[in-house]
Design a protein around this motif. Structure first.
Motif, PDB file in Angstrom:
ATOM      1  N   ARG A  38       0.832  -1.196   0.000  1.00  0.00           N
ATOM      2  CA  ARG A  38       0.000   0.000   0.000  1.00  0.00           C
ATOM      3  C   ARG A  38       0.873   1.254   0.000  1.00  0.00           C
ATOM      4  O   ARG A  38       1.294   1.716   1.066  1.00  0.00           O
ATOM      5  CB  ARG A  38      -0.919   0.008   1.214  1.00  0.00           C
ATOM      6  N   PRO A  39       1.175   1.800  -1.160  1.00  0.00           N
ATOM      7  CA  PRO A  39       1.938   3.046  -1.172  1.00  0.00           C
ATOM      8  C   PRO A  39       1.115   4.167  -0.557  1.00  0.00           C
ATOM      9  O   PRO A  39      -0.075   4.282  -0.796  1.00  0.00           O
ATOM     10  CB  PRO A  39       2.189   3.290  -2.659  1.00  0.00           C
ATOM     11  N   ASN A  40       1.717   4.943   0.283  1.00  0.00           N
ATOM     12  CA  ASN A  40       0.953   5.992   0.954  1.00  0.00           C
ATOM     13  C   ASN A  40       1.632   7.350   0.867  1.00  0.00           C
ATOM     14  O   ASN A  40       1.291   8.264   1.607  1.00  0.00           O
ATOM     15  CB  ASN A  40       0.719   5.633   2.421  1.00  0.00           C
ATOM     16  N   ASP A  41       2.600   7.480  -0.028  1.00  0.00           N
ATOM     17  CA  ASP A  41       3.343   8.729  -0.145  1.00  0.00           C
ATOM     18  C   ASP A  41       3.254   9.195  -1.591  1.00  0.00           C
ATOM     19  O   ASP A  41       3.987   8.704  -2.450  1.00  0.00           O
ATOM     20  CB  ASP A  41       4.799   8.496   0.273  1.00  0.00           C
ATOM     21  N   VAL A  42       2.348  10.125  -1.875  1.00  0.00           N
ATOM     22  CA  VAL A  42       2.086  10.562  -3.246  1.00  0.00           C
ATOM     23  C   VAL A  42       2.581  11.987  -3.436  1.00  0.00           C
ATOM     24  O   VAL A  42       2.203  12.903  -2.692  1.00  0.00           O
ATOM     25  CB  VAL A  42       0.589  10.488  -3.576  1.00  0.00           C
ATOM     26  N   VAL A  43       3.426  12.164  -4.437  1.00  0.00           N
ATOM     27  CA  VAL A  43       3.903  13.487  -4.829  1.00  0.00           C
ATOM     28  C   VAL A  43       3.159  13.881  -6.095  1.00  0.00           C
ATOM     29  O   VAL A  43       3.241  13.184  -7.108  1.00  0.00           O
ATOM     30  CB  VAL A  43       5.423  13.481  -5.085  1.00  0.00           C
ATOM     31  N   LEU A  44       2.419  14.982  -6.028  1.00  0.00           N
ATOM     32  CA  LEU A  44       1.675  15.457  -7.195  1.00  0.00           C
ATOM     33  C   LEU A  44       2.484  16.518  -7.907  1.00  0.00           C
ATOM     34  O   LEU A  44       2.792  17.576  -7.347  1.00  0.00           O
ATOM     35  CB  LEU A  44       0.320  16.006  -6.777  1.00  0.00           C
ATOM     36  N   LEU A  45       2.840  16.232  -9.159  1.00  0.00           N
ATOM     37  CA  LEU A  45       3.533  17.192 -10.008  1.00  0.00           C
ATOM     38  C   LEU A  45       2.480  17.915 -10.831  1.00  0.00           C
ATOM     39  O   LEU A  45       1.754  17.295 -11.609  1.00  0.00           O
ATOM     40  CB  LEU A  45       4.523  16.472 -10.925  1.00  0.00           C
ATOM     41  N   CYS A  46       2.388  19.237 -10.678  1.00  0.00           N
ATOM     42  CA  CYS A  46       1.356  19.987 -11.377  1.00  0.00           C
ATOM     43  C   CYS A  46       1.917  21.304 -11.887  1.00  0.00           C
ATOM     44  O   CYS A  46       3.027  21.715 -11.526  1.00  0.00           O
ATOM     45  CB  CYS A  46       0.153  20.233 -10.464  1.00  0.00           C
ATOM     46  N   GLY A  47       1.136  21.973 -12.741  1.00  0.00           N
ATOM     47  CA  GLY A  47       1.521  23.267 -13.255  1.00  0.00           C
ATOM     48  C   GLY A  47       1.076  24.385 -12.335  1.00  0.00           C
ATOM     49  O   GLY A  47       0.326  24.167 -11.377  1.00  0.00           O
ATOM     50  N   PRO A  48       1.495  25.616 -12.606  1.00  0.00           N
ATOM     51  CA  PRO A  48       1.137  26.754 -11.748  1.00  0.00           C
ATOM     52  C   PRO A  48      -0.367  26.951 -11.617  1.00  0.00           C
ATOM     53  O   PRO A  48      -0.860  27.331 -10.545  1.00  0.00           O
ATOM     54  CB  PRO A  48       1.801  27.946 -12.443  1.00  0.00           C
ATOM     55  N   GLU A  49      -1.130  26.700 -12.685  1.00  0.00           N
ATOM     56  CA  GLU A  49      -2.571  26.921 -12.630  1.00  0.00           C
ATOM     57  C   GLU A  49      -3.282  25.883 -11.770  1.00  0.00           C
ATOM     58  O   GLU A  49      -4.393  26.127 -11.299  1.00  0.00           O
ATOM     59  CB  GLU A  49      -3.164  26.912 -14.042  1.00  0.00           C
ATOM     60  N   GLY A  50      -2.664  24.749 -11.565  1.00  0.00           N
ATOM     61  CA  GLY A  50      -3.316  23.698 -10.795  1.00  0.00           C
ATOM     62  C   GLY A  50      -2.852  23.596  -9.357  1.00  0.00           C
ATOM     63  O   GLY A  50      -3.408  22.810  -8.579  1.00  0.00           O
ATOM     64  N   ALA A  51      -1.851  24.403  -8.968  1.00  0.00           N
ATOM     65  CA  ALA A  51      -1.227  24.223  -7.663  1.00  0.00           C
ATOM     66  C   ALA A  51      -2.187  24.467  -6.508  1.00  0.00           C
ATOM     67  O   ALA A  51      -2.156  23.760  -5.492  1.00  0.00           O
ATOM     68  CB  ALA A  51      -0.012  25.137  -7.540  1.00  0.00           C
ATOM     69  N   SER A  52      -3.056  25.477  -6.629  1.00  0.00           N
ATOM     70  CA  SER A  52      -3.961  25.780  -5.516  1.00  0.00           C
ATOM     71  C   SER A  52      -4.950  24.654  -5.281  1.00  0.00           C
ATOM     72  O   SER A  52      -5.300  24.348  -4.136  1.00  0.00           O
ATOM     73  CB  SER A  52      -4.706  27.094  -5.780  1.00  0.00           C
ATOM     74  N   ALA A  53      -5.399  24.002  -6.344  1.00  0.00           N
ATOM     75  CA  ALA A  53      -6.312  22.870  -6.197  1.00  0.00           C
ATOM     76  C   ALA A  53      -5.577  21.639  -5.704  1.00  0.00           C
ATOM     77  O   ALA A  53      -6.140  20.826  -4.959  1.00  0.00           O
ATOM     78  CB  ALA A  53      -6.997  22.564  -7.524  1.00  0.00           C
ATOM     79  N   ALA A  54      -4.323  21.476  -6.099  1.00  0.00           N
ATOM     80  CA  ALA A  54      -3.561  20.283  -5.742  1.00  0.00           C
ATOM     81  C   ALA A  54      -3.468  20.108  -4.234  1.00  0.00           C
ATOM     82  O   ALA A  54      -3.556  18.994  -3.705  1.00  0.00           O
ATOM     83  CB  ALA A  54      -2.156  20.362  -6.346  1.00  0.00           C
ATOM     84  N   GLY A  55      -3.303  21.208  -3.516  1.00  0.00           N
ATOM     85  CA  GLY A  55      -3.174  21.141  -2.072  1.00  0.00           C
ATOM     86  C   GLY A  55      -4.461  20.800  -1.354  1.00  0.00           C
ATOM     87  O   GLY A  55      -4.453  20.601  -0.136  1.00  0.00           O
ATOM     88  N   MET A  56      -5.585  20.711  -2.084  1.00  0.00           N
ATOM     89  CA  MET A  56      -6.875  20.410  -1.482  1.00  0.00           C
ATOM     90  C   MET A  56      -7.310  18.968  -1.718  1.00  0.00           C
ATOM     91  O   MET A  56      -8.398  18.576  -1.295  1.00  0.00           O
ATOM     92  CB  MET A  56      -7.936  21.368  -2.044  1.00  0.00           C
ATOM     93  N   LEU A  57      -6.475  18.182  -2.394  1.00  0.00           N
ATOM     94  CA  LEU A  57      -6.885  16.835  -2.774  1.00  0.00           C
ATOM     95  C   LEU A  57      -6.476  15.802  -1.727  1.00  0.00           C
ATOM     96  O   LEU A  57      -5.312  15.756  -1.311  1.00  0.00           O
ATOM     97  CB  LEU A  57      -6.278  16.459  -4.125  1.00  0.00           C
ATOM     98  N   PRO A  58      -7.404  14.961  -1.307  1.00  0.00           N
ATOM     99  CA  PRO A  58      -7.064  13.897  -0.357  1.00  0.00           C
ATOM    100  C   PRO A  58      -6.024  12.952  -0.942  1.00  0.00           C
ATOM    101  O   PRO A  58      -6.052  12.634  -2.136  1.00  0.00           O
ATOM    102  CB  PRO A  58      -8.407  13.173  -0.140  1.00  0.00           C
ATOM    103  N   GLY A  59      -5.114  12.496  -0.100  1.00  0.00           N
ATOM    104  CA  GLY A  59      -4.126  11.513  -0.500  1.00  0.00           C
ATOM    105  C   GLY A  59      -2.818  12.079  -0.986  1.00  0.00           C
ATOM    106  O   GLY A  59      -1.850  11.342  -1.157  1.00  0.00           O
ATOM    107  N   VAL A  60      -2.764  13.389  -1.211  1.00  0.00           N
ATOM    108  CA  VAL A  60      -1.535  14.010  -1.713  1.00  0.00           C
ATOM    109  C   VAL A  60      -0.639  14.376  -0.537  1.00  0.00           C
ATOM    110  O   VAL A  60      -1.020  15.150   0.331  1.00  0.00           O
ATOM    111  CB  VAL A  60      -1.845  15.253  -2.559  1.00  0.00           C
ATOM    112  N   THR A  61       0.568  13.819  -0.535  1.00  0.00           N
ATOM    113  CA  THR A  61       1.531  14.100   0.534  1.00  0.00           C
ATOM    114  C   THR A  61       2.316  15.378   0.264  1.00  0.00           C
ATOM    115  O   THR A  61       2.587  16.157   1.168  1.00  0.00           O
ATOM    116  CB  THR A  61       2.521  12.925   0.678  1.00  0.00           C
ATOM    117  N   GLN A  62       2.667  15.589  -1.000  1.00  0.00           N
ATOM    118  CA  GLN A  62       3.507  16.731  -1.365  1.00  0.00           C
ATOM    119  C   GLN A  62       3.108  17.220  -2.741  1.00  0.00           C
ATOM    120  O   GLN A  62       2.762  16.423  -3.620  1.00  0.00           O
ATOM    121  CB  GLN A  62       4.983  16.321  -1.354  1.00  0.00           C
TER     122      GLN A  62
END
Length: 362
Positions: A35-59
């Motif tokens: 069960r991997p539990n450490d997810v790094v989300l790579l996103c663009g500048p326009e998506g960064a504010s939403a990225a921090g609101m998503l469940p399961g994202v560690t970084q």
């Protein structure tokens, strides 16, 4: 347990639509039971504010991708090293690249491979060679005409990740405090309808005066109306709100906007990020949808929906940012009365997909 990089490099709405796939990677199980539990989300500048609101994202790591961001930044050694050095230092051994039908995962796969990533999953119509370890062929391994959230989830599943039991696969964000208290105040004063008139591309925008007339009609029906918009849309929201609707144009960050949308009975908007944000907080949507992209892929997902606009118009599937048809008929043909009728249907618990024709003139 391992660190997995999941990439979604474009807009806020695209990042929100990747939510179920991210939860599958973060919380789902593999066939071997790990069960991997450490997810790094790579996103663009326009998506960064939403990225921090998503469940399961560690970084969250933000990178201005030169084949996604518009206008495109120049490709430089420093830019490339910035990404590859981050991947190496983060000890990432596996990546899942989420893309839409018109995007290729291969340029990013090349950079990730050079950074030492051992396993890469993506969907590519082009021969991937040694760039992808798990390659899905769009149109063969899965249908292209499906909601974008399901497309992303299919890619994650190909990499070995499935949603955990009890996860319904809908869009979701983490709840958080409304730092400005705006939503709390709105809810305390009674039910309201949100109208969000802005759109990133002119081809997706319903005329401002149509929006204004809709606000007037909603108020005549006894509804309280709140108009929302970004910092660059204050003139638009002032026009739409008129003298009596609550104008929040330019006055909310994304977290506050999410809280405002969550408190609404219905949201009226176009094909834009807040439509997906409304879906992520479970609010029914009346979506004025220009067919420049397919509604089956990009309409708000997983909530009661009224889809308005001529989906067979001449601009269909052109991906145009500026309407190529004089008069913008796909959306200008939708009347304020029809939008109000759609709101009433959703309030009555009845949703439908429909194409509307013009019976009203400004």
């Amino acid at each position: 347990m391992s660190r997995v990089l999941v990439a979604r490099l474009d807009s806020m709405g695209d990042v929100l639509l990747s939510g179920p796939a991210l939860r599958a990677v973060a919380n789902g199980s593999r066939p071997d039971g790990s069960r991997p539990n450490d997810v790094v989300l790579l996103c663009g500048p326009e998506g960064a504010s939403a990225a921090g609101m998503l469940p399961g994202v560690t970084q969250v790591h933000t990178w201005a991708c030169p084949w996604i961001v518009n206008p495109a930044p120049p490709v430089t050694d420093e830019m490339i090293r910035g990404l590859t050095d981050f991947v190496r230092s983060s000890r990432i051994q596996e990546a899942v690249i989420l893309t839409s039908f018109h995007q290729s995962p291969l340029p990013l796969a090349m950079l990730l491979r050079l950074a030492g990533v051992r396993k890469i999953t993506g969907a590519s119509t082009d021969y991937a060679g040694s760039l992808l370890d798990v390659r899905l062929k769009p149109g063969e391994d899965f249908p292209e005409d499906q909601p974008e959230a399901l497309r992303a989830l299919t890619i994650a599943e190909a990499g070995g990740y499935v949603l955990p039991n009890g996860d319904d696969g809908k869009l979701r964000i983490t709840s958080g405090p409304d730092p400005e208290g705006v939503a709390e105040q709105l809810v305390a004063e009674g039910p309201y309808i949100v109208v969000h008139p802005g759109a990133a591309a002119p081809a997706r925008a319903w005329p401002a005066l149509h929006h204004a007339a809709t606000v007037e009609l909603l108020e005549a029906y006894g509804h309280r109306v709140v108009v929302t918009g970004g910092p660059g849309e204050t003139s638009l929201t002032a026009t739409v709100a008129g003298p009596s609707a609550w104008n929040l144009g330019g006055g909310t960050n994304l977290r506050t906007l999410a809280a405002v949308l969550a408190g609404a009975a219905v949201v009226v908007t176009g094909n834009t990020g807040p439509a997906h944000l409304a879906a992520a907080v479970g609010t029914p949507v009346v979506c004025l949808f220009a067919p420049v992209v397919p509604a089956i892929r990009w309409a708000p997902y997983g909530v009661p929906l009224e889809l308005l606009g001529d989906q067979e118009a001449a601009c269909r599937n052109t991906r145009a940012r500026v309407c190529p048809v004089p008069g913008h008929p796909c959306l200008s043909s939708v009347t304020p009365e029809q939008v109000v009728e759609a709101v009433e249907r959703l309030l009555g618990g009845v949703s439908s997909l429909s194409t509307r024709r013009k019976v009203w003139k400004p």
